[in-house]
Design a protein around this motif. Structure first.
Motif, PDB file in Angstrom:
ATOM      1  N   SER A   1       0.569   5.869   6.739  1.00 61.29           N
ATOM      2  CA  SER A   1       1.253   6.965   7.419  1.00 61.29           C
ATOM      3  C   SER A   1       2.769   6.787   7.449  1.00 61.29           C
ATOM      4  O   SER A   1       3.473   7.641   7.960  1.00 61.29           O
ATOM      5  N   ASN A   2       3.269   5.674   6.936  1.00 61.02           N
ATOM      6  CA  ASN A   2       4.727   5.508   6.858  1.00 61.02           C
ATOM      7  C   ASN A   2       5.119   5.032   5.467  1.00 61.02           C
ATOM      8  O   ASN A   2       4.288   4.558   4.689  1.00 61.02           O
ATOM      9  N   GLN A   3       6.398   5.145   5.173  1.00 61.06           N
ATOM     10  CA  GLN A   3       6.896   4.860   3.824  1.00 61.06           C
ATOM     11  C   GLN A   3       6.611   3.436   3.379  1.00 61.06           C
ATOM     12  O   GLN A   3       6.189   3.207   2.241  1.00 61.06           O
ATOM     13  N   THR A   4       6.851   2.471   4.262  1.00 60.32           N
ATOM     14  CA  THR A   4       6.742   1.062   3.869  1.00 60.32           C
ATOM     15  C   THR A   4       5.324   0.712   3.435  1.00 60.32           C
ATOM     16  O   THR A   4       5.111   0.130   2.362  1.00 60.32           O
ATOM     17  N   ILE A   5       4.348   1.088   4.263  1.00 62.90           N
ATOM     18  CA  ILE A   5       2.945   0.785   3.927  1.00 62.90           C
ATOM     19  C   ILE A   5       2.545   1.518   2.654  1.00 62.90           C
ATOM     20  O   ILE A   5       1.892   0.953   1.770  1.00 62.90           O
ATOM     21  N   PHE A   6       2.945   2.780   2.555  1.00 63.45           N
ATOM     22  CA  PHE A   6       2.613   3.571   1.366  1.00 63.45           C
ATOM     23  C   PHE A   6       3.182   2.930   0.101  1.00 63.45           C
ATOM     24  O   PHE A   6       2.478   2.771  -0.908  1.00 63.45           O
ATOM     25  N   LEU A   7       4.448   2.552   0.138  1.00 63.44           N
ATOM     26  CA  LEU A   7       5.081   1.975  -1.043  1.00 63.44           C
ATOM     27  C   LEU A   7       4.464   0.630  -1.423  1.00 63.44           C
ATOM     28  O   LEU A   7       4.292   0.333  -2.617  1.00 63.44           O
ATOM     29  N   LEU A   8       4.103  -0.175  -0.429  1.00 60.13           N
ATOM     30  CA  LEU A   8       3.441  -1.444  -0.729  1.00 60.13           C
ATOM     31  C   LEU A   8       2.087  -1.215  -1.386  1.00 60.13           C
ATOM     32  O   LEU A   8       1.718  -1.907  -2.345  1.00 60.13           O
ATOM     33  N   LEU A   9       1.330  -0.230  -0.893  1.00 58.77           N
ATOM     34  CA  LEU A   9       0.043   0.102  -1.506  1.00 58.77           C
ATOM     35  C   LEU A   9       0.231   0.624  -2.928  1.00 58.77           C
ATOM     36  O   LEU A   9      -0.548   0.293  -3.828  1.00 58.77           O
ATOM     37  N   VAL A  10       1.263   1.439  -3.108  1.00 56.47           N
ATOM     38  CA  VAL A  10       1.553   1.972  -4.450  1.00 56.47           C
ATOM     39  C   VAL A  10       1.867   0.839  -5.421  1.00 56.47           C
ATOM     40  O   VAL A  10       1.345   0.805  -6.547  1.00 56.47           O
ATOM     41  N   LEU A  11       2.717  -0.097  -5.000  1.00 49.49           N
ATOM     42  CA  LEU A  11       3.065  -1.217  -5.871  1.00 49.49           C
ATOM     43  C   LEU A  11       1.832  -2.037  -6.235  1.00 49.49           C
ATOM     44  O   LEU A  11       1.651  -2.417  -7.403  1.00 49.49           O
ATOM     45  N   ALA A  12       0.978  -2.300  -5.257  1.00 55.71           N
ATOM     46  CA  ALA A  12      -0.239  -3.073  -5.520  1.00 55.71           C
ATOM     47  C   ALA A  12      -1.145  -2.328  -6.499  1.00 55.71           C
ATOM     48  O   ALA A  12      -1.682  -2.925  -7.448  1.00 55.71           O
ATOM     49  N   LEU A  13      -1.302  -1.016  -6.292  1.00 50.99           N
ATOM     50  CA  LEU A  13      -2.142  -0.216  -7.181  1.00 50.99           C
ATOM     51  C   LEU A  13      -1.583  -0.189  -8.599  1.00 50.99           C
ATOM     52  O   LEU A  13      -2.324  -0.379  -9.579  1.00 50.99           O
ATOM     53  N   LEU A  14      -0.268   0.021  -8.717  1.00 52.70           N
ATOM     54  CA  LEU A  14       0.341   0.129 -10.044  1.00 52.70           C
ATOM     55  C   LEU A  14       0.328  -1.202 -10.789  1.00 52.70           C
ATOM     56  O   LEU A  14       0.118  -1.233 -12.010  1.00 52.70           O
ATOM     57  N   LEU A  15       0.561  -2.308 -10.073  1.00 55.57           N
ATOM     58  CA  LEU A  15       0.495  -3.623 -10.715  1.00 55.57           C
ATOM     59  C   LEU A  15      -0.909  -3.886 -11.237  1.00 55.57           C
ATOM     60  O   LEU A  15      -1.089  -4.443 -12.330  1.00 55.57           O
ATOM     61  N   PHE A  16      -1.912  -3.469 -10.460  1.00 57.84           N
ATOM     62  CA  PHE A  16      -3.309  -3.649 -10.890  1.00 57.84           C
ATOM     63  C   PHE A  16      -3.615  -2.763 -12.102  1.00 57.84           C
ATOM     64  O   PHE A  16      -4.173  -3.230 -13.102  1.00 57.84           O
ATOM     65  N   MET A  17      -3.230  -1.493 -12.018  1.00 57.47           N
ATOM     66  CA  MET A  17      -3.517  -0.569 -13.128  1.00 57.47           C
ATOM     67  C   MET A  17      -2.773  -0.989 -14.392  1.00 57.47           C
ATOM     68  O   MET A  17      -3.296  -0.846 -15.505  1.00 57.47           O
ATOM     69  N   GLY A  18      -1.552  -1.494 -14.226  1.00 59.15           N
ATOM     70  CA  GLY A  18      -0.772  -1.904 -15.386  1.00 59.15           C
ATOM     71  C   GLY A  18      -1.417  -3.014 -16.187  1.00 59.15           C
ATOM     72  O   GLY A  18      -1.132  -3.173 -17.378  1.00 59.15           O
TER      73      GLY A  18
ATOM     74  N   VAL B   1      10.503   3.546  -9.549  1.00 61.30           N
ATOM     75  CA  VAL B   1       9.563   2.543  -9.037  1.00 61.30           C
ATOM     76  C   VAL B   1       8.287   2.531  -9.877  1.00 61.30           C
ATOM     77  O   VAL B   1       7.792   1.469 -10.279  1.00 61.30           O
ATOM     78  N   ILE B   2       7.750   3.715 -10.160  1.00 57.47           N
ATOM     79  CA  ILE B   2       6.530   3.815 -10.973  1.00 57.47           C
ATOM     80  C   ILE B   2       6.779   3.247 -12.365  1.00 57.47           C
ATOM     81  O   ILE B   2       5.974   2.471 -12.898  1.00 57.47           O
ATOM     82  N   THR B   3       7.889   3.637 -12.984  1.00 57.29           N
ATOM     83  CA  THR B   3       8.194   3.188 -14.346  1.00 57.29           C
ATOM     84  C   THR B   3       8.327   1.667 -14.413  1.00 57.29           C
ATOM     85  O   THR B   3       7.725   1.016 -15.273  1.00 57.29           O
ATOM     86  N   MET B   4       9.102   1.091 -13.502  1.00 53.09           N
ATOM     87  CA  MET B   4       9.315  -0.355 -13.522  1.00 53.09           C
ATOM     88  C   MET B   4       8.006  -1.115 -13.323  1.00 53.09           C
ATOM     89  O   MET B   4       7.723  -2.091 -14.031  1.00 53.09           O
ATOM     90  N   THR B   5       7.211  -0.674 -12.365  1.00 54.55           N
ATOM     91  CA  THR B   5       5.987  -1.409 -12.025  1.00 54.55           C
ATOM     92  C   THR B   5       4.952  -1.316 -13.139  1.00 54.55           C
ATOM     93  O   THR B   5       4.329  -2.325 -13.502  1.00 54.55           O
ATOM     94  N   LEU B   6       4.783  -0.127 -13.701  1.00 57.13           N
ATOM     95  CA  LEU B   6       3.802   0.019 -14.779  1.00 57.13           C
ATOM     96  C   LEU B   6       4.271  -0.676 -16.057  1.00 57.13           C
ATOM     97  O   LEU B   6       3.451  -1.225 -16.802  1.00 57.13           O
ATOM     98  N   CYS B   7       5.572  -0.660 -16.323  1.00 55.14           N
ATOM     99  CA  CYS B   7       6.081  -1.331 -17.530  1.00 55.14           C
ATOM    100  C   CYS B   7       5.842  -2.833 -17.468  1.00 55.14           C
ATOM    101  O   CYS B   7       5.579  -3.467 -18.494  1.00 55.14           O
TER     102      CYS B   7
END
Length: 426
Positions: A310-327, A360-366
């Protein structure tokens, strides 16, 4: 839920069976269309519309420009110039790999192309100077991932089209994060080389810097011409790709004189094959994403994200974890097209700037291109070094960690990415 299981289960199954990522996505999407009773014609229309875009034309042009500049001698001259700048540091040639990759990133927009072009020149040279081939390959594999971060960038073009954002703004936003990304690796290389006594330092020579700079000046002009033209409004990103092709061809034919008709035919064939692969991934991923959205899968996953974060920090941390895994498992463009319909609306609701979010998406997925099991840059660098890709992983870990730290800084300090867009595109 049924459609989501079919789409993601089918994608994983086809990947495990050894299908190329583009075919795996297309087959999973086809099964999803059949089961959901949506006309197959819709799938064809979505795939066609994904690539039937003037802006998307930038992709084949930038890929062709990168091939022309590599074959025309620009990458070799950039390597020499980079070597003259950092040869005096501990682990000199490893630093050259990173710096030359940053230079070549401004020409190619592709991680595999950067890895192959710079690695092909430097990995054999590093082996001659006593660097372990596994270390040389590891550095180049991670350094190559800077290719799509420093503009021009093929993933940024795709994100800009999908998100409806200015590609010029995305290009500007990638410059400082890309340079920090390279700097983080160079700090790790310095201490690793010093600890293990890798390579040896050479004397800094201002004369060599000047000579190599003059030799590489036409290559160094490329990003100035491309980005300067875009930000001054002289041409669009697609037209910038055309300018890059013409410039690369002219330099290869008349300035460096390292391209002939036989080479041009080979370059065109190679660029056509690579472009076809990228566009097929883009087309099939677009149909995959559309079906997810139309059948409510994106909304379902998005609702879960909205509840959990529900806040930016938690959302962004989850996004980074998801993208690192998908990458680790899915090619960058495909992963981007799959996650954007889910994540972008939530990011906008939370007040995250879409340009910053795209970086953020580009860097993490790359970075995923240098992580197993699918990391393409790992296989390219290991192949050049003549070693098994598993043997280079121990050397990639510190470099990957440094890259993640830089990504965290860029994620939670948006001004790092947004400084140049705000300055240039007021």
């Amino acid at each position: 839920m049924t459609i989501s299981i079919i789409l993601f289960g089918g994608l994983i199954a086809f990947l495990l069976l050894g299908f190329p990522i583009s075919i795996a996505i297309a087959l999973a999407t086809l099964i999803g269309f059949i089961v959901s009773d949506v006309s197959i014609i819709q799938m064809v229309q979505k795939m066609y519309s994904a690539v039937n875009s003037f802006t998307i034309l930038a992709i084949p042009f930038f890929m062709l420009a990168g091939s022309l500049m590599e074959s025309g001698g620009m990458s070799r001259r950039l390597v020499r110039f980079a070597n003259s700048l950092v040869c005096w540091l501990s682990g000199g040639l490893a630093h050259v790999q990173v710096l030359a990759s940053c230079f070549f990133a401004a020409l190619s927009g592709s991680a595999p192309a950067t890895t192959a072009a710079i690695g092909g020149s430097l990995i054999p040279e590093m082996k001659k100077e006593g660097y372990p081939p596994e270390y040389a390959a590891a550095v180049q594999a991670v350094a190559g991932t800077v290719g799509p971060i420093i503009p021009p960038s093929i993933p940024m073009v795709v994100y800009g089209v999908f998100a409806g954002q200015s590609i010029g703004a995305l290009f500007a936003a990638g410059v400082i994060p890309g340079l920090l990304y390279g700097l983080g690796m160079m700090i790790v290389i310095y201490f690793t080389s010093k600890k293990n006594n890798f390579g040896y330092k050479k004397k800094f020579e201002a004369k060599e810097v000047w000579i190599s700079f003059k030799d590489a000046i036409f290559a160094l002009f490329v990003p100035i011409i491309i980005l300067g033209g875009i930000y001054s409004g002289k041409f669009t990103p697609t037209e910038a790709g055309v300018v890059a092709v013409v410039y690369g061809l002219f330099a290869g034919l008349f300035i460096y004189k390292e391209i002939d008709l036989k080479k041009i035919i080979h370059i065109l064939k190679s660029a056509a094959v690579n472009t076809s692969m990228v566009l097929l991934i883009l087309a099939s991923s677009t149909a995959f994403s559309w079906l997810m959205t139309s059948q409510g899968v994106s909304a379902l996953v998005g609702d879960w994200f909205a509840v959990v974060s529900s806040n930016q920090t938690i959302f962004l941390l989850l996004v980074l974890a998801l993208l690192l895994f998908m990458g680790c498992f899915i090619e960058t463009l495909a992963a981007m097209m799959i996650v954007c319909p889910i994540l972008l609306p939530i990011a906008l609701d939370l007040g995250i700037d879409p340009v910053h979010f795209g970086i953020v998406i580009t860097m993490t997925l790359c970075l995923g291109m240098a992580t197993p099991p699918v990391g393409e840059c790992l296989y390219i660098a290991a192949g050049i070094a003549g070693v098994k890709f598993e043997s280079i992983l121990k050397y990639t870990i510190p470099l990957v960690i440094s890259s993640i730290i830089v990504i965290l800084f860029v994620t939670f300090i948006p001004e790092i990415a947004m400084f140049l867009p705000n300055l240039l595109l007021k």
